[in-house]
Write a protein that holds these residues in place. Structure first.
Motif, mmCIF file in Angstrom:
data_model
loop_
_atom_site.group_PDB
_atom_site.id
_atom_site.type_symbol
_atom_site.label_atom_id
_atom_site.label_comp_id
_atom_site.label_asym_id
_atom_site.label_seq_id
_atom_site.Cartn_x
_atom_site.Cartn_y
_atom_site.Cartn_z
ATOM 1 N N GLU B 90 78.734 -35.768 -26.074
ATOM 2 C CA GLU B 90 79.698 -34.097 -25.657
ATOM 3 C C GLU B 90 78.723 -33.428 -24.983
ATOM 4 O OE1 GLU B 90 79.430 -31.578 -29.287
ATOM 5 O OE2 GLU B 90 80.766 -30.169 -28.504
ATOM 6 N N GLY B 91 77.624 -33.197 -24.920
ATOM 7 C CA GLY B 91 76.658 -32.445 -24.407
ATOM 8 C C GLY B 91 77.069 -32.660 -23.315
ATOM 9 N N LEU B 92 76.742 -33.788 -23.055
ATOM 10 C CA LEU B 92 76.920 -34.547 -22.304
ATOM 11 C C LEU B 92 78.209 -34.574 -20.684
ATOM 12 C CD1 LEU B 92 74.239 -35.172 -21.289
ATOM 13 C CD2 LEU B 92 74.646 -37.809 -21.318
ATOM 14 N N LEU B 93 78.969 -34.873 -21.528
ATOM 15 C CA LEU B 93 80.578 -34.170 -21.058
ATOM 16 C C LEU B 93 80.301 -32.777 -20.525
ATOM 17 C CD1 LEU B 93 82.954 -36.522 -23.529
ATOM 18 C CD2 LEU B 93 82.556 -36.555 -20.589
ATOM 19 N N ASP B 94 79.710 -31.891 -21.476
ATOM 20 C CA ASP B 94 79.728 -29.951 -20.828
ATOM 21 C C ASP B 94 79.196 -30.007 -19.621
ATOM 22 O OD1 ASP B 94 80.774 -28.612 -21.876
ATOM 23 O OD2 ASP B 94 78.822 -27.969 -23.159
#
Lengths: 347, 347
Positions: B90-94
DNA sequence: TTGTATGCGTTATCAT
DNA sequence: ATGATAACGCATACAA
């Protein structure tokens, strides 16, 4: 400034041959015949120089990125707690590795579906698409399919338009609920795994209704609530049902993740499973055998699902046109302790 | 046979300009000055034709794939049950979305580290690497770093050689164990989250020892076992300790995932938490608040960790050289019910 | 303000 | 059995 880039020209120079020969050798091109000596020399120098073909250059000319795209139709906020996802990744990475491909992942939020993965595809970033958790209202999907872009769904949409790999959500849910009915339950609550735009959620709910009807039980709106993937939603929705005063002796939670939350609500309201309420989940997450009480649930072969989807996509990419559009894998009801009403939860 | 490919030439033709102009307009190149009219015309026609620049061609010429690589140092078999992973994604896709980049993921098995991601990098598939769960014995990492390839670790290795984002595992673990000690426990078992090659596992174990020493308690080998990420391992290791006859009144499980398994073993052996045994985990997975009993644990801001790592990598890719090599995020002990010995587990 | 020419590293089509 | 040469689609320095 940083990486020393070794090109096929470098290898050619070092081996005293032409770039063509290098390419021929390294790609093991069928028709070309290279003397064993040259072949070895090229291979050796390539290895010693640490040569790896440039992905972009190769993709540009071969029209193949050698990348599989995994797109999850989920809102951003739901992905963080998606305990199902790692299994999908495992299966897909497996297939990718076996076929010398890479895995690119992305999410597409329900609100801007149109643009989102069209870009990914149009940029030729990926050769094919695996769409996990397709929604009934997905429009971009139709567009891509019209262009004949290779797509495989993990999950399913009505009809057999798309290549899909799935479990039979409806009958599995029906089976689970009928198990509860056989156990003597007549008032069975249902918390779905997601909103009904997600086909899996709609199907599982349909299975719940079918089981009720088949056994002559009335469908009671007050016993049904929509979860949204998370344990939190399971907790909240279950709590609402409890506080509404509706009576029930069992709960069908349409995903394990949601079931955890349901269980918490039951415990909190002194209706804990299995003594006072039977609980059954759906998915069989790896940790579901270890929670308290161990969760009775429907086993979904998640990793295998992904593996099949990946293999199917690879087949399509290789030009095959598999007859069978939809592959349905078996589910099994895993009996643990969360619906052993009256028995000890320790076996 | 399938996709109609629209090139910049097509756009140029349709708009009555040259490819250059199209490129200039669409990339918003700073220096170039284009008449507002032409600019609009190009943009309009590009959109109407559904033009998206070819990723490979762009990467080839610009030497930037616009792809971030996430590599997990895990054995294949452990990834499927890694409930931590979705938060990282989630964080990285963000971050990727915010910067117009894509996310490629891969795993590297401990046994063939050398080859595994060197390939990924050498093929210029990715511009930079995020390595999750670095191992102390990782050799390829050194190689890449020597070449100045942009790398950010989620987790940490001794020293401050690498850009890393992490929590202070040692002091967080110490803090957690000291909490147990303050509660009056003297015999505290420890099941690690993974084998000691994983730096996080080693650090958490070190924190456990520190807490013991600081309070003058002896370190008892018989109370310590190594888990391997999974709930199953937690269950098995805990059961071994119990069956060994070793005495204890509390358990520090170095990950929530492992803690679930520990809890199952405790329940099974009639040592259930919190009444008979205090249990404390590490990670605070989204569902840990909902299991039974709600798990007291160390909150690790997983999504934020990933977001920071991503942003740090992007900075580096843009040519900056951040002073601070290591970012340590705060953890918090989340008090729930699994170590409220003697109290009801319902609050 | 816009167009021309060149090169990125590879594969593929021809010759030789 | 091997080597020249031409694309692939884009960005960019340079010309106009």
């Amino acid at each position: 400034m940083n990486i020393k880039r070794v090109t096929s020209q470098d290898v050619a120079d070092a081996a005293g041959v032409s770039r063509t020969t290098v390419s021929l050798v390294l790609n093991n091109t069928p028709n070309a015949q290279i003397s064993e000596e040259t072949r070895q020399r090229v291979i050796t120098t390539a290895r010693s120089l640490g040569y790896v073909p440039d992905a972009a250059a190769r993709a540009l000319v071969s029209r193949r990125a050698q990348i599989i795209g995994l797109v999850m139709a989920r809102s951003h906020y739901h992905i963080a707690s998606d305990a199902f996802l790692p299994q999908t990744l495992e299966g897909l990475l497996d297939v990718a590795h076996q076929n010398g491909m890479r895995l690119l992942i992305d999410i597409v939020e329900p609100q801007h579906q149109k643009e989102a993965y069209l870009q990914l595809v149009r940029a030729k970033h990926i050769d094919g698409l695996i769409l996990s958790g397709p929604r009934l209202d997905d429009e971009a999907l139709t567009l891509l399919d019209d262009e004949n872009f290779p797509i495989v769904l993990i999950g399913r949409l009505p009809g057999d338009r798309y290549y899909s790999v799935d479990v039979d959500n409806r009958s599995a849910a029906r089976n689970a609920v009928e198990h509860l009915i056989k156990l003597g339950h007549r008032r069975i609550a249902c918390i779905t795994n997601a909103s009904p735009e997600y086909s899996a959620a709609a199907e599982r709910l349909a299975g719940y209704r079918e089981a009720l009807e088949a056994c002559g039980l009335a469908y009671d709106q007050n016993l049904v609530r929509y979860g949204d993937f998370s344990s939190k939603s399971g907790y909240q929705q279950m709590k609402q049902i409890i506080l509404s005063g509706a009576e029930f002796s069992a709960v069908f939670a349409a995903s394990d993740e949601v079931a955890y939350g349901v269980n918490a609500a039951l415990v909190e309201q002194d209706l804990h499973s299995p003594e006072k309420t039977a609980l059954i989940g759906f998915d069989d997450l790896p940790m579901s055998a270890y929670i308290n009480p161990p969760l009775t649930t429907v086993r979904v072969p998640a990793t295998e699902l992904a593996r099949r989807a990946g293999n199917l996509l690879v087949q399509i990419l290789e030009g095959e046109q598999p007859e069978q559009k939809v592959q349905l894998l078996e589910t099994h009801l895993i009996l643990r302790h969360s619906c052993n009403l009256g028995k000890s939860m320790l076996s």
